[in-house]
Design a protein around this motif. Structure first.
Motif, PDB file in Angstrom:
ATOM      1  N   PRO A 126       4.384  13.457  -3.440  1.00 36.32           N
ATOM      2  CA  PRO A 126       5.762  13.888  -3.713  1.00 36.32           C
ATOM      3  C   PRO A 126       5.828  14.847  -4.899  1.00 36.32           C
ATOM      4  O   PRO A 126       5.277  14.569  -5.965  1.00 36.32           O
ATOM      5  N   ARG A 128       8.406   7.207  -4.442  1.00 37.86           N
ATOM      6  CA  ARG A 128       7.478   7.987  -5.265  1.00 37.86           C
ATOM      7  C   ARG A 128       6.586   7.066  -6.092  1.00 37.86           C
ATOM      8  O   ARG A 128       5.384   7.310  -6.257  1.00 37.86           O
ATOM      9  N   TRP A 167      12.312  11.779  -0.657  1.00 42.53           N
ATOM     10  CA  TRP A 167      11.672  10.644  -1.315  1.00 42.53           C
ATOM     11  C   TRP A 167      12.663   9.969  -2.266  1.00 42.53           C
ATOM     12  O   TRP A 167      13.384  10.636  -3.001  1.00 42.53           O
ATOM     13  N   TRP A 222      11.457   3.942   1.094  1.00 47.28           N
ATOM     14  CA  TRP A 222      10.737   5.022   0.417  1.00 47.28           C
ATOM     15  C   TRP A 222      11.446   6.359   0.596  1.00 47.28           C
ATOM     16  O   TRP A 222      11.281   7.266  -0.204  1.00 47.28           O
ATOM     17  N   PHE A 223      12.228   6.473   1.668  1.00 46.76           N
ATOM     18  CA  PHE A 223      12.989   7.685   1.941  1.00 46.76           C
ATOM     19  C   PHE A 223      14.467   7.337   2.059  1.00 46.76           C
ATOM     20  O   PHE A 223      14.828   6.222   2.442  1.00 46.76           O
ATOM     21  N   ILE A 266      10.080  15.736   1.673  1.00 43.51           N
ATOM     22  CA  ILE A 266       8.931  15.035   2.253  1.00 43.51           C
ATOM     23  C   ILE A 266       8.032  16.075   2.909  1.00 43.51           C
ATOM     24  O   ILE A 266       8.331  16.588   3.987  1.00 43.51           O
TER      25      ILE A 266
END
Length: 258
Positions: free
Chosen positions: A184, A236, A231, A220-221, A198
């Protein structure tokens, strides 16, 4: 291959195209009223709305289909009847051998994914490839409708159904899939807040699709206000932990890395 020095003249005379200039720059024919067609031909797929490609050669205009199965398209039947010819089922490549056939298969997948017709995509799977469907799943999870709820074109549940339909098994290791993405890195515009896109190397389409599914499900996203997937801080931090079984969150608490 269907060729004729008078093909362009016949198309103009029958009213399928206005003039040779437009035929040359468009490289194909468009369906006049796609909404009036019966299913599945009324779907919002560029392959269905522009089923015929043309190319200019020394011996005249070549004309063919973007996919062999388009031979059943009502508009194709009209063209063949009016011109008294059979359109080439293998397309009409230009003098350098290029044809839009492969691109049209991608159009079909991404157009239906991004227009809330993912079930119709599976019903018309023969017009595209499983690879293009997986690519379209990744697209549908990354981007959103700008005029609707900005949470992706499809949900992770829908993405899972599509991946199952094309027999793309879920990877056993969620960690390995996420770590296959690029590290990232922030984008810092001159104005506005930084964001974390991403990025990924040339991952196979199914692997990328599963990475996005897992990343959304595990936090995570997330989608920003514009509807683009990026992200999260947790993602991250998790990525920075690498192969470790645990990692420390931004709040200082320990967490298991799944």
């Amino acid at each position: 291959m269907t060729t004729s020095t008078t093909t362009s003249e016949a198309l103009i005379r029958q009213g399928f195209v206005t003039n040779e200039y437009l035929l040359r720059i468009n490289g194909g024919l468009s369906v006049p009223c796609p909404a009036d067609l019966p299913p599945p031909w009324n779907l919002p797929s560029r392959m269905f709305r522009f089923p015929i490609e043309t190319s200019e050669h020394e011996d005249g205009v070549h004309i063919g289909l973007l996919h062999p199965a388009l031979a059943d398209h009502p508009f194709v039947a009209i063209i063949e009847e009016k011109l008294g010819i059979t359109l080439d089922r293998e397309g009409a490549p230009n003098e350098h051998g290029y044809s839009k056939r492969d691109t049209a298969q991608w159009w079909h997948a991404v157009d239906l994914i991004s227009s809330d017709h993912w079930q119709a995509l599976l019903d018309t799977r023969q017009f595209t490839t499983d690879h293009d469907i997986a690519r379209a799943v990744a697209y549908g999870l990354t981007y959103s409708h700008h005029e609707a709820k900005r949470m992706g074109h499809i949900t992770t549940q829908e993405a899972r159904q599509i991946m199952a339909a094309i027999d793309e098994a879920e990877p056993e290791s969620r960690r390995a899939v996420i770590l296959a993405l690029s590290r990232p890195l922030p984008c810092k515009p001159d104005k506005g807040a930084e964001y974390w896109p991403i990025n990924h190397p040339a991952l196979p389409a199914p692997m990328l699709a599963w990475a996005l599914i897992h990343g959304i499900e595990d936090g995570w996203f997330a989608y920003d206000r514009s509807g683009f997937l990026h992200w999260t801080e947790q993602g991250r931090t998790r990525y920075a932990a690498g192969d470790s079984d645990t990692f420390t969150t931004a709040s200082g608490q320990g967490a298991f890395a799944f």
